[in-house]
Design a protein around this motif. Structure first.
Motif, PDB file in Angstrom:
ATOM      1  N   ALA A   1      84.857  -9.287   4.223  1.00 43.16           N
ATOM      2  CA  ALA A   1      84.393  -8.143   5.001  1.00 43.16           C
ATOM      3  C   ALA A   1      85.243  -6.910   4.695  1.00 43.16           C
ATOM      4  CB  ALA A   1      84.444  -8.464   6.491  1.00 43.16           C
ATOM      5  N   THR A   2      86.562  -7.106   4.596  1.00 45.47           N
ATOM      6  CA  THR A   2      87.456  -5.994   4.272  1.00 45.47           C
ATOM      7  C   THR A   2      87.120  -5.421   2.900  1.00 45.47           C
ATOM      8  OG1 THR A   2      89.164  -7.129   5.529  1.00 45.47           O
ATOM      9  CG2 THR A   2      89.880  -5.304   4.157  1.00 45.47           C
ATOM     10  N   ALA A   3      86.885  -6.329   1.933  1.00 44.60           N
ATOM     11  CA  ALA A   3      86.590  -5.877   0.572  1.00 44.60           C
ATOM     12  C   ALA A   3      85.290  -5.080   0.524  1.00 44.60           C
ATOM     13  CB  ALA A   3      86.510  -7.072  -0.372  1.00 44.60           C
ATOM     14  N   LEU A   4      84.390  -5.345   1.474  1.00 45.14           N
ATOM     15  CA  LEU A   4      83.136  -4.591   1.523  1.00 45.14           C
ATOM     16  C   LEU A   4      83.320  -3.244   2.218  1.00 45.14           C
ATOM     17  CD1 LEU A   4      80.649  -7.459   2.378  1.00 45.14           C
ATOM     18  CD2 LEU A   4      80.550  -6.024   0.356  1.00 45.14           C
ATOM     19  N   GLY A   5      84.536  -2.982   2.689  1.00 44.35           N
ATOM     20  CA  GLY A   5      84.810  -1.701   3.330  1.00 44.35           C
ATOM     21  C   GLY A   5      84.568  -1.705   4.823  1.00 44.35           C
ATOM     22  N   MET A   6      84.403  -2.897   5.412  1.00 47.04           N
ATOM     23  CA  MET A   6      84.198  -2.953   6.860  1.00 47.04           C
ATOM     24  C   MET A   6      85.524  -2.735   7.581  1.00 47.04           C
ATOM     25  SD  MET A   6      81.481  -6.104   7.051  1.00 47.04           S
ATOM     26  CE  MET A   6      80.975  -5.976   8.757  1.00 47.04           C
ATOM     27  N   SER A   7      85.459  -2.037   8.714  1.00 44.41           N
ATOM     28  CA  SER A   7      86.669  -1.793   9.493  1.00 44.41           C
ATOM     29  C   SER A   7      87.015  -3.061  10.276  1.00 44.41           C
ATOM     30  CB  SER A   7      86.434  -0.639  10.462  1.00 44.41           C
ATOM     31  OG  SER A   7      85.480  -1.027  11.427  1.00 44.41           O
TER      32      SER A   7
END
Lengths: 255, 331
Positions: free
Chosen positions: B196-202
């Protein structure tokens, strides 16, 4: 090519406690280039990949993606850590594919692909779904849109993961051993998708043990060991005629 | 090599008629199982027969009070106590769990301190404390310390015994819920947060969309247990003292009619009824959430092509031309 490189690493170092995993990596990846990172496990290649999208913070040296410093901001001769929001903004332009797929198990293939475009890019649901269907079709999974990851084979899951990363329209794709967790007979279908992606001019950094893929698709090959770049160059040349003794002994075992 | 390989199957073929015939063996007997079962059933029957005829249980009195209006009202109060306390406990527990996972050491320590106190002392003692709150803090003031308060209330007027009972139960339960929620969140694979982080999610997006939905599978079954436990713990609110719950109400009635045992049976019957209903609910919840997350929602989204699914799972992609055409990764 006078264009600035997509990725520029200058003596990048990374420590885990007292263990120095990266001991000064310097390399460049041009726009549209496909680079394969190879080396024994523990050589730091995955860590370097994770530094590029700031999943790991760089301890020394500089790392630039698209001329932007990764994870930090330089103001008045001082480095400032990026706020989470800004770091997230950097990451969304960099797609990442993991060894263990890391699909969201509570979402269908299509939901996995549209999640970030809707949540992060603020794309409308209809537009995101249309785009997601197109991407799943591109990776050969048009018949599996409503399947949950648990009902897909490893190869299918990894292709969904690639589609999920592409849905954010990244300018750079990172692959962290994308076929290492797959049954041998499923490796081909994932590599085919990656080949197709390479042919569209996507900039790709691929950590892999698939030397056939490196020889056939990559523009450059970097051999890492013990946290340093031992040897790099044209993959066909390096694989056929490794100069460094460490490279020779590694390749003699994997080829 | 091929010549060697052909021999063993030939031998197996001659052995096949014997091997495939159903085995007719004399079953192993378990005489002790029968003996123990008979003893248990006899003991139980004896106890039931004795209890039915024992005057101390006073079944006519039991029948008279089991649907008494006061008892039914008290049963309703017990349910209210349970529901309100659990709702507050779950919300507060969620907050405490997130606090315990916070990178801020002070926030983390405060949550730990809360757990230490509220799990480390008996709930009965805590309820007595809440009952004394208006003695300890006569008024509740809002304002700057040291200055005249902007607003002030008499504690005893602001908080009645029902409210105090709910507060006491909820704050105690929150400490347990916090650990359940924390375990649920920690059970989600680290790779999920990373993806999720790698997808740019906060971080809030990652929690809300990815981590919490997956942790529910771990959180819901023990939470059901906590509800059952809470229902029974409400019998301690007499410590506040709050006296309109099921147990205290039946004790009060027995103080008048001097029929302690029958009234205890009345109260127990109601508790058993409620816990039985909750246990049935618990059974279905656990059944639902113990399945793989993928399978869990499979029935909701109906149109799944079975043959393709199983073909993919067994990895039979190369054997059937029908599936391999769709597997190949379109280029």
């Amino acid at each position: 090519m006078t264009e600035s490189p997509m990725v520029r690493a200058e003596t990048v170092c990374k420590n885990f406690g007292s263990n120095q995993v990266l001991k000064g990596i310097t390399l460049e990846v041009a726009r549209g280039e496909v680079m394969c990172l190879v080396g024994p496990s523990g050589s730091g290649k995955s860590t370097f990949l994770r530094c590029i999208n700031h999943l790991e913070r760089v301890d020394a040296g500089r790392l630039f993606v698209d001329d932007q410093l990764v994870g930090y901001e330089q103001r008045g001769g001082k480095l400032y850590e990026l706020k989470p929001k800004v770091a997230a903004r950097q990451r969304r332009d960099i797609g990442m594919v993991f060894q263990r797929f890391n699909l969201f198990p509570h979402m269908t293939a299509l939901e996995n692909v549209v999640e970030a475009p809707i949540q992060v890019r603020g794309l409308g649901k209809a537009a995101a779904v249309a785009k997601g269907k197109e991407l799943l079709d591109r990776v050969g999974l048009s018949g599996h849109m409503d399947h949950y990851p648990a009902h897909l084979s490893g190869g299918q899951q990894q292709r969904v993961a690639i589609a999920r990363a592409l849905a954010m329209e990244p300018k750079l794709m990172l692959f962290d051993e994308p076929t290492s967790a797959l049954d041998p007979e499923l490796v081909g279908e994932v590599l085919d998708v990656m080949k197709e992606l390479a042919s569209t001019g996507m900039t790709m950094i691929v950590v892999t043990h698939e030397m056939g893929f490196a020889r056939e698709v990559a523009d450059s090959l970097v051999f890492m060991d013990g946290g340093v770049v031992v040897e790099s160059g044209d993959p066909r040349e390096v694989l056929a005629n490794p100069q460094h003794q460490r490279t020779q002994s590694f390749l003699s075992k994997v080829l | 090599m091929p010549a060697d390989m052909q021999n063993p199957p030939a031998q197996r073929e001659t052995a096949a008629p014997v091997g495939s015939a159903p085995i007719k063996a004399i079953k192993l007997r378990h005489p002790w199982r029968i003996v123990i079962a008979v003893i248990l059933v006899a003991a139980l029957a004896l106890f039931v027969w004795d209890a039915a005829n024992r005057p101390a249980y006073d079944w006519p009195e039991y029948a008279k009070y089991i649907f008494d209006r006061r008892i039914a009202a008290a049963a309703w109060v017990t349910i209210q106590l349970t529901v309100y306390s659990m709702i507050i406990a779950i919300l507060l527990g969620l907050l405490l769990a997130v606090m315990r996972l916070s990178p801020n050491p002070v926030v983390k320590s405060v949550a730990w301190l809360y757990l230490w106190i509220f799990r480390g002392t008996p709930v009965y003692v805590q309820l007595v404390f809440w009952g004394l709150i208006s003695v300890i803090y006569n008024t509740i003031d809002i304002g700057v310390p040291g200055l005249q308060p902007l607003a002030s209330w008499e504690t005893s007027e602001l908080l009645n015994t029902f409210t105090l009972a709910v507060i006491g139960l909820a704050l105690n339960e929150a400490a347990y819920m916090a650990e359940i929620v924390r375990a649920g969140i920690l059970s989600v694979d680290k790779g999920q947060e990373e993806a999720a982080t790698a997808l740019g999610m906060s971080w809030p997006q990652t929690m809300r969309r990815i981590i919490v939905p997956q942790s529910m599978r771990i959180i819901i079954p023990p939470t059901g247990n906590e509800v059952i436990s809470m229902l029974k713990t409400t019998s301690l609110v007499v410590a506040v003292p709050f006296s309109l719950d099921l147990y205290t109400r039946s004790r009060d009635i027995s103080a008048v009619n001097f029929n302690v045992v029958a009234m205890l049976l009345v109260a127990s019957s109601w508790y058993l009824l409620f816990t039985s209903i909750l246990m049935v609910g618990q059974y279905f919840l656990e059944k639902r959430f113990s399945r793989g997350i993928g399978a869990m929602r499979l029935d909701k989204n109906a149109p799944i092509d079975e043959s393709a699914g199983t073909g993919a799972n067994t990895g039979a992609v190369t054997t059937t031309p029908q599936t391999s055409s769709d597997e190949g990764g379109r280029i």
